[in-house]
Design an enzyme around this catalytic site. Structure first.
Site, mmCIF file in Angstrom:
data_model
loop_
_atom_site.group_PDB
_atom_site.id
_atom_site.type_symbol
_atom_site.label_atom_id
_atom_site.label_comp_id
_atom_site.label_asym_id
_atom_site.label_seq_id
_atom_site.Cartn_x
_atom_site.Cartn_y
_atom_site.Cartn_z
ATOM 1 N N HIS A 25 0.830 -1.213 0.000
ATOM 2 C CA HIS A 25 0.000 0.000 0.000
ATOM 3 C C HIS A 25 0.862 1.260 0.000
ATOM 4 C CE1 HIS A 25 -3.656 2.343 1.093
ATOM 5 N NE2 HIS A 25 -2.766 3.120 1.711
ATOM 6 N N GLU A 26 1.796 1.314 0.928
ATOM 7 C CA GLU A 26 2.632 2.513 1.038
ATOM 8 C C GLU A 26 3.594 2.631 -0.146
ATOM 9 O OE1 GLU A 26 1.856 4.687 3.098
ATOM 10 O OE2 GLU A 26 0.505 3.457 4.301
ATOM 11 N N HIS A 29 1.959 4.668 -2.826
ATOM 12 C CA HIS A 29 2.098 6.108 -2.569
ATOM 13 C C HIS A 29 3.507 6.585 -2.930
ATOM 14 C CE1 HIS A 29 -1.761 6.342 -0.657
ATOM 15 N NE2 HIS A 29 -1.421 5.641 0.408
#
Length: 374
Positions: A25-26, A29
């Site tokens: 997920h990160e 980003h």
């Protein structure tokens, strides 16, 4: 015999689920932010005090926090939950300020934020597509594949390779015809004619009734024999298509479930938290690598879905404010954003406490305590 996973396996399985999914997920980003020239100051797996970390040549601190229930990427200029820069931001040299998150146009900031949940969806699609590529897709042919051990089908005498001809005198043209008829006859004896080699055999069997939900979400009973159709090999493109379709069905089921809870048609007691995820992680790990990998895909979709909800403090809350900024052609007032994100934090903490309460109830803790007190 008790096949429940031990505490150590449960903890390790939970970390093996949450850690990689938070990282994925990160990483979404981080990569999109880096694509647009935003400097990442910190990439953290877990919250709280740093346990271990390294700083790369770009100045990004990659670290592990002691509380492994999430993570974050802090970009330069992103100084608080509302993504508002501090006053010192304007004092930065132009070149350095251009590498901060707030210096980027709203559409780039929105893509950076959306990249986290999108990466979770893509990760799940790849896992499910891998299953499809290895196992193949169900064949439409009315032929018995796997006979589940201990099922009513095994007890009735069905065998691998049986070709289904008729059920209660009705012709069977596909495996779906069989399953549709069986599901609508829970607990009722049916007569099935199968072709086995050069012989036609008549078998009477009673589909086992199992709990299910109808299209309106009402509880019903569904008939099950315990027979799977045969699988046929597929290529990578078809596997990806099926993985995408199956992932989308999971998303729609989650959305329907959330809607039913919000409208009161389903109990909020069904909401689970980290303890439930940990328990199911252990059970999936003890069931084998395939089951565990599919569970990881399911949690990855869940993580992406939840983060897209328009709740301040979540990615969806940031995207909501960016949408308002795009329409208004100016950011929402910092005071409004700060108030919204504080409220969002309280909401998320409340939901976390409620979900944990539900988890402890499911584990029987409150019944145990009441028994001790009584």
């Amino acid at each position: 015999m008790n096949n429940a996973p031990g505490l150590l396996l449960t903890i390790l399985a939970f970390l093996a689920v949450i850690g990689p999914l938070v990282f994925v997920h990160e990483l979404g980003h981080y990569l999109v932010g880096r694509w647009y020239g935003v400097k990442a100051e910190t990439f953290s797996i877990g919250f709280g005090r740093e346990i271990f970390g390294v700083t790369d040549r770009r100045g990004t601190r990659w670290k592990f926090g002691w509380l492994p229930l999430g993570g974050y990427v802090r970009f330069a200029g992103d100084m608080n939950p509302a993504s508002q820069p501090d006053p010192a931001w304007m004092m930065l040299p132009a070149e350095e300020r251009n590498r901060t998150f707030q210096a980027k146009p709203v559409w780039q900031r929105a893509l950076v934020v959306a990249a986290g949940p999108v990466t979770n969806f893509l990760f799940a699609i790849l896992i499910i597509a891998g299953f499809n590529l290895i196992q193949g897709q169900p064949s439409a042919a009315p032929i018995a594949g796997k006979i589940m051990p201990g099922s009513v089908a095994e007890q009735a005498g069905f065998a691998y390779g049986d070709v289904f001809r008729r059920v209660d005198g009705r012709a069977i043209g596909s495996f779906r015809d069989l399953t549709t008829y069986v599901r609508s006859h829970p607990g009722a004896p049916i007569d099935v004619a199968v072709q086995r080699g050069d012989r036609e055999i008549a078998i009477r069997v009673t589909p086992r009734p199992v709990p299910a939900l109808d299209e309106q979400g009402k509880p019903i009973k569904m008939g099950v024999l315990g027979i799977e159709g045969q699988l046929e090999p597929i290529g990578p493109i078809t596997a990806l298509r099926l993985g995408t379709e199956q992932s989308w069905r999971i998303v729609t089921m989650m959305a329907d479930g959330l809607g039913q809870i919000l409208t009161g048609s389903r109990s909020a007691k069904e909401l689970g938290g980290p303890l439930s995820i940990a328990r199911f992680s252990g059970e999936a790990a003890s069931a084998g690598p395939g089951t565990f990998a599919y569970f990881v895909a399911l949690i990855s979709i869940n993580l992406g879905f939840i983060n897209l909800l328009p709740v301040p403090m979540l990615d969806g809350g940031h995207l909501l404010f960016y949408a308002l900024e795009a329409v208004r052609r100016k950011p929402v007032a910092p005071q409004v954003q700060e108030w919204a994100f504080r409220s969002g934090l309280l909401l998320l903490l409340g939901l976390m406490l409620f979900a944990t309460f539900n988890d402890l109830s499911a584990f029987g803790l409150w019944r145990g305590l009441s028994g001790l007190i009584g």
